[in-house]
Design an enzyme around this catalytic site. Structure first.
Site, PDB file in Angstrom:
ATOM      1  N   HIS A 141       0.834  -1.200   0.000  1.00 31.39           N
ATOM      2  CA  HIS A 141       0.000   0.000   0.000  1.00 31.39           C
ATOM      3  C   HIS A 141       0.875   1.259   0.000  1.00 31.39           C
ATOM      4  CE1 HIS A 141      -3.209  -2.802   1.247  1.00 31.39           C
ATOM      5  NE2 HIS A 141      -4.030  -1.896   0.732  1.00 31.39           N
ATOM      6  N   LYS A 145      -0.605   4.866   4.536  1.00 28.99           N
ATOM      7  CA  LYS A 145      -1.467   3.923   5.227  1.00 28.99           C
ATOM      8  C   LYS A 145      -0.934   3.665   6.629  1.00 28.99           C
ATOM      9  CE  LYS A 145      -3.820  -0.531   4.706  1.00 28.99           C
ATOM     10  NZ  LYS A 145      -5.135   0.066   4.969  1.00 28.99           N
TER      11      LYS A 145
END
Length: 250
Positions: A141, A145
């Protein structure tokens, strides 16, 4: 379908706003966000208690800390809710289940139809391959995040576990472990960097062969579209806790 969007000023909230505006079957009538900001499309409230706009469903892409007041609002007003936020503790999961006894709630760690198909395929692979293959899950990600591993990675691990003969142990960090890999475990690995929207690989490694099931998201719109589809699915449903398996079977 009239929607109240929680977390409307975040990245996912803006993606849901774009998707809703592009169609003609739904309308976002109000937003809730701790940072009020400016939004010409609909009014934004900083607290669920301040939002008195009538709606059919709430879509939540906010933060775990916003769950309790949001559920209170939904239950108090009899509004269905799509819970798309991840990172809940055990107590908060119980809150969601309790609220689902009074209103229809759709909850999923990932709103992509493709990811949930990956989940079903991973279950099938685990049933076929059983304990003869080592299983590792790698998720990637963007660098903003917060939680790791991702809620989706844990969802995939739980799905695979349900199909195995014995419940496996989840291993998050091999650096502190000095020893060979055991058979009864699933390794979960998190990569954070750049603007990666979301990538998940479920790896089944056997003797002289490897099977990898993968999903790549190239924009947040896939999750936004899934949440709108989930919201439409909830309309007219009885109180209860629903998930992507219910949507895929409908």
């Amino acid at each position: 379908m009239k929607i109240i969007l929680s977390g409307c000023n975040g990245q996912m909230g803006r993606a849901v706003t774009r998707c809703a505006a592009a169609g003609d079957s739904c309308e976002i009538v109000a937003g809730i966000d701790i940072a009020a900001g400016e939004n010409a499309a609909y009014p934004v409230f900083t607290d669920p208690d301040l939002c008195d706009t009538k709606a059919d469903v709430i879509i939540d892409f906010s933060h775990p800390s916003a769950l309790t007041p949001l559920l209170k609002m939904a239950v108090g007003r009899g509004i269905a809710a799509v819970i798309s936020t991840t990172g809940f503790g055990d107590g908060q999961v119980m809150e969601i289940k309790a609220a689902a006894e009074r209103i229809p709630i759709f909850s999923s760690a990932n709103m992509s139809l493709g990811v949930n198909l990956l989940r079903e395929l991973s279950i099938t692979a685990a049933r076929v391959l059983g304990s003869g293959f080592d299983i590792e899950i790698v998720e990637k990600h963007h660098n903003q995040k917060i939680d790791a591993p991702s809620g989706t990675a844990l969802m995939l691990a739980d799905a695979v576990s349900s199909a195995l003969p014995q419940p496996p142990t989840y291993i998050y960090d091999r650096r502190s472990r000095r020893g060979k890999r055991t058979k009864n475990e699933i390794g979960l690995h998190a990569v954070r960097g750049g603007t990666i929207t979301g990538e998940h690989d479920v790896i089944f490694a056997g003797t002289d062969e490897v099977i990898t099931l993968s999903h790549r998201a190239y924009s947040k719109e896939v999750f936004a579209a899934g949440s709108l589809r989930a919201a439409a699915f909830l309309i007219g449903k009885k109180p209860g806790l629903y998930g992507m398996a219910d949507l895929l079977d409908s």
